[in-house]
Every structure is written in structure tokens, then in C-alpha cells.
Write an enzyme that holds these catalytic residues in place. Sequence first.
Site, PDB file in Angstrom:
ATOM      1  N   ASN A  58      -7.378   3.337  -6.008  1.00  0.00           N
ATOM      2  CA  ASN A  58      -7.891   2.055  -6.217  1.00  0.00           C
ATOM      3  C   ASN A  58      -6.727   1.444  -7.229  1.00  0.00           C
ATOM      4  O   ASN A  58      -7.025   0.340  -7.740  1.00  0.00           O
ATOM      5  CB  ASN A  58      -9.222   1.849  -6.880  1.00  0.00           C
ATOM      6  CG  ASN A  58     -10.357   2.366  -5.894  1.00  0.00           C
ATOM      7  OD1 ASN A  58     -10.208   2.016  -4.651  1.00  0.00           O
ATOM      8  ND2 ASN A  58     -11.243   2.937  -6.305  1.00  0.00           N
ATOM      9  N   HIS A  79      -8.625  -6.913  -6.383  1.00  0.00           N
ATOM     10  CA  HIS A  79      -9.536  -7.274  -5.285  1.00  0.00           C
ATOM     11  C   HIS A  79     -10.167  -8.791  -6.134  1.00  0.00           C
ATOM     12  O   HIS A  79     -10.461  -9.553  -5.168  1.00  0.00           O
ATOM     13  CB  HIS A  79     -10.721  -6.366  -5.224  1.00  0.00           C
ATOM     14  CG  HIS A  79     -10.522  -5.421  -4.191  1.00  0.00           C
ATOM     15  ND1 HIS A  79     -11.033  -4.272  -4.134  1.00  0.00           N
ATOM     16  CD2 HIS A  79      -9.970  -5.389  -2.966  1.00  0.00           C
ATOM     17  CE1 HIS A  79     -10.832  -3.606  -3.100  1.00  0.00           C
ATOM     18  NE2 HIS A  79     -10.163  -4.310  -2.498  1.00  0.00           N
ATOM     19  N   HIS A 114      -4.519  -9.689   0.912  1.00  0.00           N
ATOM     20  CA  HIS A 114      -4.652  -8.406   0.515  1.00  0.00           C
ATOM     21  C   HIS A 114      -3.521  -7.537  -0.212  1.00  0.00           C
ATOM     22  O   HIS A 114      -3.626  -7.161  -1.439  1.00  0.00           O
ATOM     23  CB  HIS A 114      -5.404  -7.284   1.055  1.00  0.00           C
ATOM     24  CG  HIS A 114      -5.828  -5.798   0.667  1.00  0.00           C
ATOM     25  ND1 HIS A 114      -6.846  -5.910  -0.067  1.00  0.00           N
ATOM     26  CD2 HIS A 114      -5.168  -4.738   0.754  1.00  0.00           C
ATOM     27  CE1 HIS A 114      -6.833  -4.628  -0.702  1.00  0.00           C
ATOM     28  NE2 HIS A 114      -5.955  -3.897  -0.068  1.00  0.00           N
ATOM     29  N   GLU A 127       1.043  -1.335   0.047  1.00  0.00           N
ATOM     30  CA  GLU A 127      -0.075  -0.113   0.044  1.00  0.00           C
ATOM     31  C   GLU A 127       0.829   1.177   0.006  1.00  0.00           C
ATOM     32  O   GLU A 127       0.404   2.224  -0.446  1.00  0.00           O
ATOM     33  CB  GLU A 127      -1.215  -0.278   1.315  1.00  0.00           C
ATOM     34  CG  GLU A 127      -2.064  -1.103   1.154  1.00  0.00           C
ATOM     35  CD  GLU A 127      -3.075  -0.779  -0.048  1.00  0.00           C
ATOM     36  OE1 GLU A 127      -3.243   0.011  -0.387  1.00  0.00           O
ATOM     37  OE2 GLU A 127      -4.071  -2.011   0.133  1.00  0.00           O
ATOM     38  N   HIS A 149      -6.105  -1.895  -7.204  1.00  0.00           N
ATOM     39  CA  HIS A 149      -7.268  -2.826  -6.603  1.00  0.00           C
ATOM     40  C   HIS A 149      -8.305  -3.427  -7.449  1.00  0.00           C
ATOM     41  O   HIS A 149      -8.956  -4.261  -6.880  1.00  0.00           O
ATOM     42  CB  HIS A 149      -7.814  -1.857  -5.345  1.00  0.00           C
ATOM     43  CG  HIS A 149      -7.062  -1.739  -4.308  1.00  0.00           C
ATOM     44  ND1 HIS A 149      -5.672  -1.276  -4.372  1.00  0.00           N
ATOM     45  CD2 HIS A 149      -6.992  -1.867  -3.068  1.00  0.00           C
ATOM     46  CE1 HIS A 149      -5.155  -0.975  -3.199  1.00  0.00           C
ATOM     47  NE2 HIS A 149      -6.128  -1.614  -2.327  1.00  0.00           N
ATOM     48  N   LYS A 159      -2.484  10.040   0.827  1.00  0.00           N
ATOM     49  CA  LYS A 159      -3.965   9.495   1.160  1.00  0.00           C
ATOM     50  C   LYS A 159      -4.639  10.686   1.859  1.00  0.00           C
ATOM     51  O   LYS A 159      -5.681  10.945   1.375  1.00  0.00           O
ATOM     52  CB  LYS A 159      -4.095   8.364   2.005  1.00  0.00           C
ATOM     53  CG  LYS A 159      -5.424   7.513   2.115  1.00  0.00           C
ATOM     54  CD  LYS A 159      -5.599   6.267   2.540  1.00  0.00           C
ATOM     55  CE  LYS A 159      -6.843   6.043   2.774  1.00  0.00           C
ATOM     56  NZ  LYS A 159      -7.612   4.698   3.069  1.00  0.00           N
TER      57      LYS A 159
HETATM   58  N1  GLY Z   1      -8.516   1.856   0.715  1.00  0.00           N
HETATM   59  C1  GLY Z   1      -8.882   3.043  -0.170  1.00  0.00           C
HETATM   60  C2  GLY Z   1      -9.574   4.271   0.456  1.00  0.00           C
HETATM   61  O1  GLY Z   1      -9.637   4.354   1.615  1.00  0.00           O
HETATM   62  O2  GLY Z   1     -10.455   4.847  -0.523  1.00  0.00           O
END
Ligand code: GLY
Length: 344
Positions: free
Chosen positions: A232, A239, A249, A172, A235, A214
Site C-alpha cells: 500500500n 486512493h 490510479h 506500480e 496508496h 509482490k
Molecule cells: N494491490 C495491492 C495488493 O494486491 O495487495
Amino acid sequence: MRVLELKAASGNCKLLIGESIERVMEYCNAKKVIIITDKNVLQLHGHTFPKCEMISIDSGEGIKTLETVEIIYERLLELEVDRSSIILGIGGGIVCDITGFVATTYLRGIRFGFVPTTLLAQVDASIGGKNGVNFKGYKNMIGAIRQPEFCLFDFELLKTLPESEMKCGFAEIAKHAAIGDASLFSYLEVNYKEILKLKKSIIEKVIYDSLKIKADIVAKDESEKGERMKLNFGHTLGHAIEKTVGLPHGKAVSLGMVLAANISAKKGLLDKKEVERIVRLLENVGLPTKIDFDKNMVIDAMRKDKKRRGDEINMVLLKSIGNVMITKIKIDELEAMIHEPDMC
Ligand code: GLY
């Protein structure tokens, strides 16, 4: 310690990066503090917890249900928890998701904070305000978005993590660097060994930079109308891989990022050398970069994805390391591309 403030529509969250769990009560500022944790975390780190009432749940994805939420509500009632109280979630992503959901819905919302205890939870699950539980086999089907008041990141808590969990958290961090910070990506390329060894000055910088990416995205688009979709990256396919192959994950996201980077190159957006840098970093860390299972299963899962719109799905592609775009892509086109040689 370094502090970041995440200012979002549902509230503000202080990110206390490098703070000690031993000082967590200073941030709670309430007469009654109730800890929600799980049995593993309690066994490993219970001796560092503040002295207060505690609700300990079992661990694992299977516990992320409305039944668990109900058991916690009952206990909160017994403990006479009211709006002047605060709930403190101490644990990994599952504890954070459940705690956030309970605190958002009990009495229509009471105060809460987090002490995430895994790298994955520190750099992703604990921040951004998403919470919720699984329902009828669907992941995070019931939930809400509401920011905790604070997240306290104590790196000492990461010292008990198995190496494989550290690597999953690293995936991540690499994602954040790939979507938003080319210089952090270069730093990861040089310092990945020290990061996995939790060298204090290095892990603090990397977690700070990763959270900043983030937090800035969530501040602009908390409810994921556009900008937040950038998170994403890796992801969409990740996913599908996680669901079909049952990979952890972080490992599935690693494969998802390699595929997304290769698709970006195929579409003429990303230089092949940048794809190689991504693959090399993930390989150096010990994350998977090659699929050794049936890719058709992954495509089948994509066709069932709740984020699919008709025969298209949103995909995050790279223009360069640190710079992404969100685009719709036909699932048939995706299928053809991921079957091409050297994709993953
Ligand atoms: N894990 C992605 C988000 O928080 O949007």
C-alpha cells in the site's frame, strides 16, 4: 520466458513471464475453456484468443458490479460449465477482478487463469489473488482472495496501450522497487525509456523483478494481516486522491508515493536525497509529482477511508529505497504535514 511460482495459503499460481497468448491452451488443461473479456480487448486482441466459448462484457469501472456477475453466472449455466471447466480472464484489472470473483463463487469455486493485457494488470491487479466488485459506491467491497492457477504475461499485448496507461503501470513497478528492491530502482532510473518502449529483454527483467517482490510478500501474508500492507506504499493518500480528484490510479499513486516519501523524510526516516531520486524518476517518466488541487479534499476522503481506525490510519513509510516500515499515523498529523511547503 521466465517462470515464478507464487505459493500462497489459498493455492499456488504459476507466473509465466514473457509467454505468448498463443500457447495459453497448454496451461488450461480442461475440456471446456470459457474466456471472459471486455469489448475493447476483444476488438484489439480477439484474433490472438484460443477458439472457445466467450463472454464479453462492457469496459470501465461501472461494469464492476454484482449485476455483471449475475449475467456471467447465467451464461455459465447456459454453457453447462462445471468443475472440470476452466475460466480464462483476458483483459485489464477490471476483467481480472470480475473473473476471479466469478470463478471463486460459481459452484463454490472453479479453476481459473489470467492473461492480463495492461501493464497495470500485469504488475499488480492480476497477481495476489484479490478479486471482487464494487458495491453501493464502495470500491472492491464484495470479494475474496483466491489465486488463479496461472497468469500469462505476453508483452506483445501491451503494444496497443496508450502511453499514459504505460506510465500508470510504471508507477506500480516503481512502487515495488521502492518497497523491496533498491537495485531494481537503480535499474529503472537508467532504463525507464526502454521500459516504456517495451524493449523485450528489459521489460521482461523489470516485470520479473517487480512480480517477484509482490509474489514474495503475498506468499508470506496473503490475507493482508501485516507484511502485505507494504504494497500500500503510496496508496493510502493515493486512493484518497484518486477518489476525490478522479485521477487515474497510477497518477494518484505517483502523487501518493511522493507524499509518503516526503512524510518519511519529515519523520527523520528517509534521507532527502532518496526523496529526490523518487521524484526525479516519476518526473522523468511523465508521472505527476506535484498536487495542483485542494489538499483538504484529500484529507476529508482519508477521514472517510474504510481502513481508518479511529483517528489513525496505517501508513507505509520508507527508511531507504528498498526498505519500508508500516506505522500508524494520526490523521491530524498527516493533515498538518501535507500542508507544509514542498510536500508535493
Ligand atoms: N494491490 C495491492 C495488493 O494486491 O495487495
